[in-house]
Scaffold this motif. Sequence first.
Motif, PDB file in Angstrom:
ATOM      1  N   GLY A 144     -88.929 -22.626  87.697  1.00 17.25           N
ATOM      2  CA  GLY A 144     -90.135 -22.219  86.990  1.00 17.25           C
ATOM      3  C   GLY A 144     -91.066 -21.367  87.824  1.00 17.25           C
ATOM      4  N   SER A 145     -90.576 -20.879  88.955  1.00 16.95           N
ATOM      5  CA  SER A 145     -91.412 -20.067  89.837  1.00 16.95           C
ATOM      6  C   SER A 145     -91.348 -18.604  89.425  1.00 16.95           C
ATOM      7  CB  SER A 145     -90.965 -20.232  91.285  1.00 16.95           C
ATOM      8  OG  SER A 145     -89.689 -19.650  91.465  1.00 16.95           O
ATOM      9  N   PHE A 146     -92.050 -17.778  90.149  1.00 23.97           N
ATOM     10  CA  PHE A 146     -92.079 -16.348  89.863  1.00 23.97           C
ATOM     11  C   PHE A 146     -90.686 -15.731  89.916  1.00 23.97           C
ATOM     12  CE2 PHE A 146     -93.062 -11.878  91.233  1.00 23.97           C
ATOM     13  CZ  PHE A 146     -93.535 -11.461  89.996  1.00 23.97           C
ATOM     14  N   SER A 147     -89.796 -16.321  90.700  1.00 21.42           N
ATOM     15  CA  SER A 147     -88.431 -15.791  90.782  1.00 21.42           C
ATOM     16  C   SER A 147     -87.712 -15.872  89.435  1.00 21.42           C
ATOM     17  CB  SER A 147     -87.625 -16.512  91.860  1.00 21.42           C
ATOM     18  OG  SER A 147     -87.472 -17.879  91.522  1.00 21.42           O
ATOM     19  N   ASP A 148     -88.169 -16.741  88.537  1.00 22.27           N
ATOM     20  CA  ASP A 148     -87.572 -16.870  87.205  1.00 22.27           C
ATOM     21  C   ASP A 148     -88.164 -15.893  86.192  1.00 22.27           C
ATOM     22  OD1 ASP A 148     -85.964 -18.944  88.076  1.00 22.27           O
ATOM     23  OD2 ASP A 148     -87.362 -20.505  87.421  1.00 22.27           O
ATOM     24  N   PHE A 149     -89.242 -15.223  86.558  1.00 24.82           N
ATOM     25  CA  PHE A 149     -89.893 -14.298  85.623  1.00 24.82           C
ATOM     26  C   PHE A 149     -89.012 -13.089  85.371  1.00 24.82           C
ATOM     27  CE2 PHE A 149     -92.514 -10.532  84.837  1.00 24.82           C
ATOM     28  CZ  PHE A 149     -93.191 -10.936  83.704  1.00 24.82           C
ATOM     29  N   PHE A 150     -88.896 -12.721  84.110  1.00 27.51           N
ATOM     30  CA  PHE A 150     -88.195 -11.499  83.746  1.00 27.51           C
ATOM     31  C   PHE A 150     -88.889 -10.874  82.543  1.00 27.51           C
ATOM     32  CE2 PHE A 150     -86.370 -14.651  81.034  1.00 27.51           C
ATOM     33  CZ  PHE A 150     -86.042 -13.990  79.851  1.00 27.51           C
ATOM     34  N   ILE A 151     -88.575  -9.637  82.288  1.00 29.18           N
ATOM     35  CA  ILE A 151     -89.181  -8.889  81.196  1.00 29.18           C
ATOM     36  C   ILE A 151     -88.261  -8.968  79.985  1.00 29.18           C
ATOM     37  CG2 ILE A 151     -89.953  -6.612  80.429  1.00 29.18           C
ATOM     38  CD1 ILE A 151     -90.505  -6.011  83.434  1.00 29.18           C
ATOM     39  N   TRP A 152     -88.823  -9.394  78.863  1.00 22.73           N
ATOM     40  CA  TRP A 152     -88.036  -9.500  77.645  1.00 22.73           C
ATOM     41  C   TRP A 152     -88.237  -8.265  76.769  1.00 22.73           C
ATOM     42  CZ3 TRP A 152     -84.024 -11.685  75.715  1.00 22.73           C
ATOM     43  CH2 TRP A 152     -83.777 -11.559  74.346  1.00 22.73           C
ATOM     44  N   ARG A 153     -87.151  -7.737  76.288  1.00 25.02           N
ATOM     45  CA  ARG A 153     -87.144  -6.683  75.289  1.00 25.02           C
ATOM     46  C   ARG A 153     -86.063  -7.049  74.283  1.00 25.02           C
ATOM     47  NH1 ARG A 153     -90.948  -5.638  77.822  1.00 25.02           N
ATOM     48  NH2 ARG A 153     -91.634  -3.699  78.763  1.00 25.02           N
ATOM     49  N   GLU A 154     -86.319  -6.817  73.008  1.00 25.87           N
ATOM     50  CA  GLU A 154     -85.307  -7.079  71.975  1.00 25.87           C
ATOM     51  C   GLU A 154     -84.056  -6.241  72.228  1.00 25.87           C
ATOM     52  OE1 GLU A 154     -85.111  -9.273  69.440  1.00 25.87           O
ATOM     53  OE2 GLU A 154     -87.022 -10.150  70.049  1.00 25.87           O
ATOM     54  N   ASP A 155     -84.264  -4.979  72.549  1.00 23.92           N
ATOM     55  CA  ASP A 155     -83.151  -4.082  72.816  1.00 23.92           C
ATOM     56  C   ASP A 155     -82.580  -4.378  74.207  1.00 23.92           C
ATOM     57  OD1 ASP A 155     -82.318  -1.281  74.178  1.00 23.92           O
ATOM     58  OD2 ASP A 155     -81.814  -1.264  72.023  1.00 23.92           O
ATOM     59  N   PHE A 156     -81.290  -4.667  74.260  1.00 23.57           N
ATOM     60  CA  PHE A 156     -80.650  -5.048  75.515  1.00 23.57           C
ATOM     61  C   PHE A 156     -80.802  -3.985  76.592  1.00 23.57           C
ATOM     62  CE2 PHE A 156     -76.936  -5.004  78.323  1.00 23.57           C
ATOM     63  CZ  PHE A 156     -77.079  -6.259  78.900  1.00 23.57           C
ATOM     64  N   ASN A 157     -80.550  -2.732  76.238  1.00 21.30           N
ATOM     65  CA  ASN A 157     -80.630  -1.653  77.236  1.00 21.30           C
ATOM     66  C   ASN A 157     -82.040  -1.479  77.769  1.00 21.30           C
ATOM     67  OD1 ASN A 157     -77.874  -1.073  77.098  1.00 21.30           O
ATOM     68  ND2 ASN A 157     -78.165   0.294  75.351  1.00 21.30           N
ATOM     69  N   GLU A 158     -83.046  -1.611  76.910  1.00 19.40           N
ATOM     70  CA  GLU A 158     -84.438  -1.538  77.356  1.00 19.40           C
ATOM     71  C   GLU A 158     -84.758  -2.697  78.295  1.00 19.40           C
ATOM     72  OE1 GLU A 158     -87.187  -1.284  74.115  1.00 19.40           O
ATOM     73  OE2 GLU A 158     -86.149   0.436  73.228  1.00 19.40           O
ATOM     74  N   ARG A 159     -84.236  -3.878  77.967  1.00 16.29           N
ATOM     75  CA  ARG A 159     -84.459  -5.064  78.804  1.00 16.29           C
ATOM     76  C   ARG A 159     -83.845  -4.860  80.182  1.00 16.29           C
ATOM     77  NH1 ARG A 159     -81.302  -9.667  76.750  1.00 16.29           N
ATOM     78  NH2 ARG A 159     -82.000  -8.735  74.808  1.00 16.29           N
ATOM     79  N   VAL A 160     -82.624  -4.335  80.227  1.00 14.33           N
ATOM     80  CA  VAL A 160     -81.952  -4.089  81.503  1.00 14.33           C
ATOM     81  C   VAL A 160     -82.750  -3.097  82.345  1.00 14.33           C
ATOM     82  CG1 VAL A 160     -79.901  -3.056  82.569  1.00 14.33           C
ATOM     83  CG2 VAL A 160     -79.645  -4.695  80.698  1.00 14.33           C
ATOM     84  N   GLU A 161     -83.194  -2.016  81.736  1.00 12.17           N
ATOM     85  CA  GLU A 161     -83.954  -0.995  82.469  1.00 12.17           C
ATOM     86  C   GLU A 161     -85.286  -1.540  82.981  1.00 12.17           C
ATOM     87  OE1 GLU A 161     -83.060   2.034  83.648  1.00 12.17           O
ATOM     88  OE2 GLU A 161     -81.105   1.338  82.940  1.00 12.17           O
ATOM     89  N   ALA A 162     -86.002  -2.279  82.141  1.00 10.31           N
ATOM     90  CA  ALA A 162     -87.298  -2.832  82.551  1.00 10.31           C
ATOM     91  C   ALA A 162     -87.125  -3.805  83.709  1.00 10.31           C
ATOM     92  CB  ALA A 162     -87.976  -3.514  81.368  1.00 10.31           C
ATOM     93  N   ASN A 163     -86.096  -4.627  83.646  1.00 11.87           N
ATOM     94  CA  ASN A 163     -85.878  -5.603  84.704  1.00 11.87           C
ATOM     95  C   ASN A 163     -85.312  -4.976  85.960  1.00 11.87           C
ATOM     96  OD1 ASN A 163     -86.660  -8.429  83.878  1.00 11.87           O
ATOM     97  ND2 ASN A 163     -85.622  -7.657  82.050  1.00 11.87           N
ATOM     98  N   LYS A 164     -84.656  -3.847  85.838  1.00 12.76           N
ATOM     99  CA  LYS A 164     -84.174  -3.125  87.016  1.00 12.76           C
ATOM    100  C   LYS A 164     -85.370  -2.661  87.852  1.00 12.76           C
ATOM    101  CE  LYS A 164     -80.720  -0.411  86.329  1.00 12.76           C
ATOM    102  NZ  LYS A 164     -79.876   0.741  85.945  1.00 12.76           N
ATOM    103  N   VAL A 165     -86.397  -2.154  87.184  1.00 11.31           N
ATOM    104  CA  VAL A 165     -87.617  -1.731  87.880  1.00 11.31           C
ATOM    105  C   VAL A 165     -88.252  -2.927  88.585  1.00 11.31           C
ATOM    106  CG1 VAL A 165     -89.956  -0.833  87.550  1.00 11.31           C
ATOM    107  CG2 VAL A 165     -88.040   0.217  86.338  1.00 11.31           C
TER     108      VAL A 165
END
Length: 113
Positions: free
Chosen positions: A69-90
């Motif tokens: 439950g720490s910050f290491s678990d934080f990720f960016i959610w996007r409905e679109d898979f490719n958008e989610r991958v790109e946002a989390n890559k940044v």
Amino acid sequence: MNNIDKLTELNYYFLKLREILLQEDEHNYIRGINVIINRIQYSLEYNEDAKATIKSVGDTYSFMNSGNGSFSDFFIWREDFNERVEANKVLTNLRSDITSLIVSVDNTLLNSR
């Protein structure tokens, strides 16, 4: 790159991280990021020991990333898979840059993981 340059670069990275958290309407972890930014900016303004500040920032950041439950678990959610991958890559690259810079000054962070 000297430690003041590294601290300045860390300030830039944490400001970018705060920007992402604000865009994602994240209200929990941003408090820790704000503490880190304030610590860095105080140190830069008052010419404190940059290495000691980086170690302090590293300790705080490491604590934020410890456990379930720490910050290491934080990720960016996007409905679109490719958008989610790109946002989390940044986000992942930014986290990696922060950790690399901290470890380049304070190797004890690397040994504590």
